[in-house]
Design an enzyme around this catalytic site. Sequence first.
Site, short mmCIF file in Angstrom:
data_model
loop_
_atom_site.label_atom_id
_atom_site.label_comp_id
_atom_site.label_asym_id
_atom_site.label_seq_id
_atom_site.Cartn_x
_atom_site.Cartn_y
_atom_site.Cartn_z
N LYS A 241 -41.73 5.89 54.96
CA LYS A 241 -40.91 5.18 55.67
C LYS A 241 -39.68 4.27 55.21
O LYS A 241 -39.81 3.96 53.99
CB LYS A 241 -41.77 3.96 56.43
CG LYS A 241 -41.28 3.05 57.53
CD LYS A 241 -42.59 2.26 57.60
CE LYS A 241 -41.95 1.22 58.84
NZ LYS A 241 -43.32 0.24 59.25
N SER B 253 -44.18 0.36 63.79
CA SER B 253 -42.95 0.86 63.37
C SER B 253 -42.84 1.71 62.62
O SER B 253 -41.84 2.46 62.14
CB SER B 253 -42.72 -0.51 62.57
OG SER B 253 -43.42 -0.72 61.48
N SER C 244 -48.80 -0.73 62.79
CA SER C 244 -47.59 0.19 62.74
C SER C 244 -47.95 1.28 61.83
O SER C 244 -47.10 2.34 61.70
CB SER C 244 -46.49 -0.78 61.86
OG SER C 244 -45.94 -1.58 62.47
#
Length: 475
Positions: A80, A155, A179
């Site tokens: 990420k 996320s 997330s």
Amino acid sequence: MSTALVYQDATKLAELIRTKEVSPVEVVQAHLDRIHLTNPKINAIVTVADDALKAAKVAEAAVLAGEKLGPLHGVPFTAKDSFDTAGVLTQLGSPIFKGRVPDTDATGIARMKKAGGILLAKTNLPEFSYWIESDNLLSGRTLNPWNLDRTPGGSSGGESAAIAAGMSPIGLATDVAISVRGPAALTGVIGLKATHGRIPMTGVWPRVPRRFWHAGPMARSIRDIALAYALLAGPDGADGFSTSPLSLDAGIGVVPNRPIRVGWLVEPGFGAIDNDVAATVRAAAEALKSAGVIVEEVRIPVLEQINALEVLWKLQAMETKPAFRKATAGHEDLIYKHVQGVFDTPDTSIEDFVMAEQQIETMRDGFAQYFARYDALLCPVTPVPAHAHDAAEFVINGQTVSSLHVMDATAPLSVTGLPGLSMRFGTSRDGLPIGVQLVSPWFAESTILHLGSLLESLSPVRDLHPTLANMGIQS
């Protein structure tokens, strides 16, 4: 061969590389080709590491020279875009940080590399990692590879979509309320949010509020998740929340020497749950029972008394604002709607702030009482399968709820720091993945990894991947 490679798990790829059946260069190139083919439709990858092929050639030379190889030697991984990566863009989903290149790796990145992993690419996220979908002003919106009209979640939606689409076998994500686990469930992959502090967050931004942020792996097999957890867990001497020794629970093979007791729960406690999701949890409970696990339907009173998401938001709203205002000062015209939403949230009074902290303590007590009787909890991850982009609300069993309800089964683990494993075990009526969540006591990740392995072996949806047609690509 390249198509077969991109849907091998990381453990198998490492084995193929060790035995010289394939080279690291072949493996990395296969994934780069997959990114070239699928990412224009999915928009999961935001930056490809320029030196990935160079690193693969170095890894190949080490294999040919007979050097000692790490458990992920030559295997590509993604992360990420909130993890610092030395020499590779880390832009946090914001044009404010466009062009930012860190000098050092986050602890998680460094540990994956130490195991022989090759950083392949960075994945999309919402601005500053603060939303239930993955879109921002810098790199746009990520789509779900199972259905482009649906979200892969947030996320860590870029990470989950990349792994589901075969662009990466394994990766790193973060979780403050949903997330890691939510995006994994919405795209049909596996995600682990370990006990809070178990995996250091050093080199990941934001860290506010620090006591709720977690880092964790995503992959397509339980054995990959167990391997990544064993590599990532343990203090790094920099994260003050990461203090428990690795020997406490390495996550592999440490399970109770007696029949395991699992409670399963759909409602009440998590609000309205879609019928397909509820049926999937029940099916997973029956599967565990068939494997000799003691399984009982349960209720956890504290979940019915306290809404963890409301508690978390009261605390986050106060603690994130100063950090976000500092980060965005002078660039207010570049703030996207999700961070603006944080700024627009009314301040929490000191009385409500203190009450929220006390409610978290009550929730921890409630879970401690539950885990005095059971080794694990089986429950939903999200109340619905992957939903449409920008949905403001859902209708579940005739009840209209806010889209934020998607976090109601994951937030309780975030505020209490409990570990949670998200994995697919079902399919919705319109062909979308449905996940279940396994929860264990603090520092007992091995229990849910063991149960996850059982469910994986019994799953009705093993080895299913989105097709190129799902992704709008003509084969």
